[in-house]
Design an enzyme around this catalytic site. Structure first.
Site: not given
Lengths: 467, 467, 467, 467
Positions: C446, C449, C102-103, C396, C28, C359-360, C250, C297, C2, C256
């Protein structure tokens, strides 16, 4: 069915046309358009749906100028085809003009073929474009009995020649750079009225209710066969036909189309429509507890019936004012939903009663059948349905969108068969004679949809295209 | 004013709720919402405007489940604030529920302060959220006189405790995962009816007209102080209050709000409203040529007046059905445009006549003034205005959005002053006694807006917040 | 994912928030909302879709006031549920506030159950509402090491207590009647920056690109565990936690999410992303004719790869800028239409060439498969696909909407299996070590993922709800 | 500028035309239209805005048939005038047809006057309607060197005669009841390509990118002066002109209009555009730190410049993909907002650097000025602006909507004056010779906008209407 409106000499010309079309909305809900001239150029905005959907606020702002015409179009066949939204704009060697038309030409196809053989192209499937081409093609001078004002020398002879070539119903408004022109066909099938407000603006409209909304006074009808021109030099009247035709005013305007607060064909719709109800009471005296209208179409005839018969008038079916376009498909368990969204019976009035229910006409019979059923389920002991016009047996070729002959219930069923189909205890139609007397038969009406006898068309029979 | 609707046990629950709200549209046009349970989860859709604008076809498709509630909201103050669109959804330790409310609580502010002191948060400015919190907070068992069905043991005690804490008007529908609950306050200020269709679906609605549209039969009213629970185990009724309150049904529902085809408070609105007109005829016998209604609010009272007095009933003002939201600003030369877009006089009926015009109430007086003026300009010789209710002198604290006391014409002007303001020859209001007799005064009505005597409120006076 | 935005002390607060959300639109697209305070009341507007669809011109006009916050929401599960559109408004005993988040909290369900047991109601299914309740419930004083400014005495202790109870990722903006508050969780999972313009307005935003659009200068990051309060008395900073946590920023923001023109976590996204490409070139030296990005991306990683390797950079796939929401369903004969509407190969670049396409990330693999196929059909001799991050193997729990473990291709397939699935000649992922070095691993990231090792969560394991 | 598309023999003809127009959206965003024939009747839908706004899902459903044409229209003057939305429909004595046109006729006004003198009416202000009239009017047989297939005997001679009368640029698609016809003017000003898919459907489009989206293969260009007819009897080619004209292909298609993934005039736009950049590097060797494009117009020239010069290519200005129509008016404190909504500098790339920024052209200079300013405020040490085409000094009369001569910066300012106006350290334009060599000057290009020398027009000079 369509509605036309025009205004001359008003700084809010587009806005007033918007209002006028709003008042004429009952004459057509498929599409709407407004054309405005600022004295040099004609600007136009067109759209689908109701006037408030078709024309947006920013459209009105962009339509600058003192002269305007507008049109609301009735749903005929084929949905909202953008090719046919009026007014039509045209540029020819004599300059620009825009035109809006209420009515239907009976020799349109023949004229179209002739025009095409000479190289004309048609960008719509509408009769009105025939008129546009005839005006642009015309080379004839004005008829000798006409004395033209110098402002009218260049354009009016074209209009006169076009009028002589077409046959059928037309009430037209034409917008030129500096003129507003109103035209009515020699039989006067469709209404067209002239008005003026206190600040000197002129108005032309299908019905007087559109004059009321812009606070203009009714001056008079545009006469059958008359052409009126309004410009800075004043207002002028011409009669291009030397011989008078018998008036053939559409009696269905009184039966259904026109708004009850309008004066058309020099009579008030309200009084004529109530008189239909009174005549109905004389022709069908029924012993009942109350008389109720199918709203709004049967309202005034029901009032007239009640007054003549002394049977109490009640509002036995309530109309829902928020109908709008609902996407909901009737699920199977909700019978008669499409009618129920619009009308709901007042059980208090209906239960245990002998009901006379009055409507203006029956076309396919399905709505009437649902209404009779709805009244019986609400507890009516007897349901007598009376119709304030004779059975419709033939389609209209003069501008009303009737079903084909095959779809018209009365063209293939007897009244007794229709009564059984709709499930009523009694079914009565006002007699042709009764209807004409109510409307003052000396005035000359077209009754083709009730009789199958078509004025104009009988002479031109070979060239009719049956829709 | 608002409208509520609920359905239990129908695969088309969202669709039927949409239709029910459509029939209740007259009770609120600001916003609409539907909540549906599929037995496990509650899903919700909310929007601004009419039901057909607020809820889209894709919303209905996504709202899957057999139980649903819906709400239409009346424009109060502050425009369309998205915080306040109902139904409200809540998740508490007992699970999910959604709630829709018609009415107004008089001790909402006090309860809100108390709840906030205990840590509650409010996400709207609506009274209804107080109810939601009281339900979630409740820890009291059910009253000892109540025998709860096992399905009702977890949730209903919360509802009962909430009902005991709030004071004021509330007709509620509550949706749980597997239940539909209907609640009416002990004074029964607002209507709430129960219905059932042939396939066994139950319905709850503010008025019977919403049962008609979904083809359900009226079973009975939800009684004042009653809680009804419907689930797979059947339908159960509870009365959490041991002592009965005097009913204080809102008589303004008969005067104006309810639809004439509805039965509310066990009476038909149609008959009561016509009886107001008959009483008016007895109280104000006037020598006139015709009696006309202000459509649609004065329709039935005008019919009743005509029947009692023998003076002919006419439709002297035509209502435009295509009003919609018009962006056109009234230009200076078009006086009274806002009224004219809705109503147009039928000159044929009015000109040279002595007119009795009947409406249901006068609030600020500006519309009445425009109508009298419009009738005079259409040629009326005399204009006598009669109102089918007494003067409104006090605001409503039970769910009707009346103006403040200062804005209410009758709170500061005598009837003679109002008559001069609106320009009528006569102005008469139905007497309080006449109104109550017409509605059967033994039944117990709230007449606070006409008298300033507020039930419930007088006890709680110190905690009223005057809007 | 977000985006949040806040502004203090600007007459165009709502307008600037609209612009800020516009710049954060990439974070978002499901819904958007703006809340504004005029110093006394908080007004709010919410809607579905892009910012320009959700918030209308008239909304901005109605949102008067000098302080505002806004939110754009990413599509998670369940479509556009109106219950969950932020900012959330709340009224509690301490007044009004609005909050945007956001989170993602990892102990939200447990806290929700506890709050509900104490009587709380939840009107959304969003974690953010837990925060709102904790603030309203809080009774603890501020921690002893904190010296509160007098303006902060009433509200900030609530925020501090809430921060101590929740675990997980949160970058928050809170709007009070006269204050703007910004909060970042102690691990600093999500970015949050502070800015100021020349006329003295303060701004808080998820990324610096939102400061650029309102012409504000970046001052600094809000630090992990920091609370910043801005009001008429100035700007104040608090650190409610006595012990510092290890930062867990993150890294996927660099891979991305964040816009390349943003500075987040004190580094420029542009440089980090290009460095990913350089590292990729070192890890996967391939003999090819050109390197092309999947737009947008893979753009910067492809540039970095080209620079490091010397292989020419080309735009081999063109992005269609007019995509929009198309209703057209792919008919069977048009393969890969959904990709083709967005990307089209440049045959001139591709035909006969050995292509490296970058790509990412690969999530489900279907898009990559279509791209490889599209390149082969355009004539590529070889297609080598490189990914500028390691394989995503775990979902995530800190605010990114990843698929479930089952849907993640790399959680169940080896790299060789994925290569076969997408049909590439080579498939290479950037190593974890390479990625961390590119982003400066000393800073604390972090990487859950990519590794399945979850900070915070490992301590709280028993209370995780696996989505 | 406009885009045209046609499809023959496909059940999803309207849907594929919708997709094709979507791929051609860059050639016109003002309005769009689709015409479809079911073998007997031509049905049409038109609308304003992007294809997805102009044509709705229900339109596509109603447009049944196997042959279709479509058009996207560029904003010229006067806003979205509904009169001018293409395709145009026409009914003449030879039946129905619809036509869509990319280009501009230079003798349109003269032909229009002649046609009007013969009675033609024009319902638009578009050149294209002249073509429609010439087709309908035509009576000449086909030229003697042409052998007509029997299916072509009735209609094609009309097209040939029309082609001989008009002068200027036209790439046309014509839809008849059972035929698709493609026409390109003898100078070949505008591109037009032919394609075919695996199931045997034929396609005609302005650019090959529209073939890609419908998964069709490029067959060949429609040649200058060629007419192609496709019907059930197959595909036939005619050349009505006996003498070949010099090709005058619009070089601005390579500079700006065409999509880089298209092949037009038998060359790939991608390569030509990159070559412009390489030539620019040779003509303007500058000592700088990086070369950045103005996205997307300068992208490929910047790549070419970087490759030729060895100076690193960077994305120094990020393009916002969510621009849309924003209603926000730039408030005074946000300078350059209109550019900032679309582009944002990447400070990381710009700060302290010597920047070469490349765009395809400068028209009024205001955007370039804002970009230079934006780069300087982001910290650029030097800003060198290079343009991948020569200065535009004259308006285009062949279908591109350029400003008038007065508005063209380069028509009244020297390059040094422009450099000062936009504030760059260097300003360089690609030389005419360089541009022509890049595009292979042997192929014949129109360079009127750069030179003021107008092909065709110089012979017809007296009848030009200067816009």
């Amino acid at each position: 069915m369509c509605g036309v409106f025009g205004v001359f000499n008003n700084k809010s010309a587009a806005e007033l046309t918007f209002l006028g079309l709003h008042a004429l909305q009952h004459r057509g809900q498929e599409s709407a358009g407004i054309a405005v001239s600022d004295g040099y150029d004609i600007n136009i905005r067109l759209g689908s749906g109701l006037v408030t959907q078709a024309i947006k606020e920013e459209d009105i702002k962009e339509l600058k100028g003192d002269i305007a015409i507008g049109h609301v179009r009735y749903s005929t066949s084929g949905g909202s085809n953008p090719k046919n939204i009026q007014p039509f704009f045209a540029h020819f060697y004599g300059g620009q003009f825009a035109i809006a038309h209420n009515g239907n030409l009976v020799n349109a196809e023949r004229l179209k073929r002739e025009l095409e053989m000479e190289g004309a192209i048609f960008r719509s499937t509408s009769d009105t474009e025939v008129f546009v081409h005839l005006i642009a093609k015309s080379r004839q001078p004005a008829p000798p009995h006409i004395n033209l004002h110098k402002n009218d020398e260049d354009f009016l002879p074209h209009v006169f020649e076009a009028m002589k070539k077409v046959k059928g119903a037309y009430s037209l408004v034409i917008l030129r750079e500096k003129q507003l022109i109103a035209v009515r066909d020699p039989h006067g099938f469709r209404p067209l009225v002239l008005g003026k407000n206190r600040s000197g603006s002129y108005f032309v409209a299908s019905e007087t209710c559109a004059l009321d909304i812009v606070d203009a006074e009714y001056l008079r009808d545009i006469n059958p066969g008359e052409v009126i021109v309004i410009d800075d030099a004043g207002i002028r009247s011409y009669y291009p036909f030397e011989h008078t035709e018998n008036p053939k005013k559409c009696i269905f305007e009184f039966v259904y189309f026109a708004r009850p607060d309008s004066k058309i064909f020099k009579d008030w719709v309200y009084s004529v429509r109530k008189e239909f109800g009174r005549r109905l009471a004389k022709e069908y005296p029924i012993d009942a507890d109350c008389v109720i209208p199918v709203l709004d179409s049967g309202l005034l005839a029901a009032l007239g019936y009640s007054e003549e018969s002394g049977i109490p008038f009640e509002i036995g079916l309530i109309r829902n004012h928020y109908v709008g376009r609902s996407f909901i498909q009737p699920s199977q368990e909700i019978r008669d939903l499409s009618v129920r969204l619009k009308l709901n019976p007042v059980r208090d009035v209906i239960e245990g009663k002998r009901i006379i229910v009055i409507d203006d006409s029956i076309v396919r019979g399905t709505t009437s059948r649902k209404i009779v059923n709805m009244l019986r389920r609400a507890g009516a002991k007897e349901v007598h349905m009376l119709i304030s016009s004779p059975p419709v047996v033939s389609p209209c070729y003069y501008g009303i969108d009737t079903p084909t002959k095959e779809e018209l219930l009365a063209s293939s069923m007897s009244i007794e068969e229709i009564r059984k189909f709709i499930g009523a205890d009694t079914l009565g139609y006002l007699s042709l004679e009764g209807m004409l007397e109510a409307a003052d038969k000396t005035k000359g009406y077209c009754t083709a949809c009730f009789t199958g006898h078509y004025p104009v068309l009988d002479e031109l029979f070979e060239e009719i295209q049956i829709p």
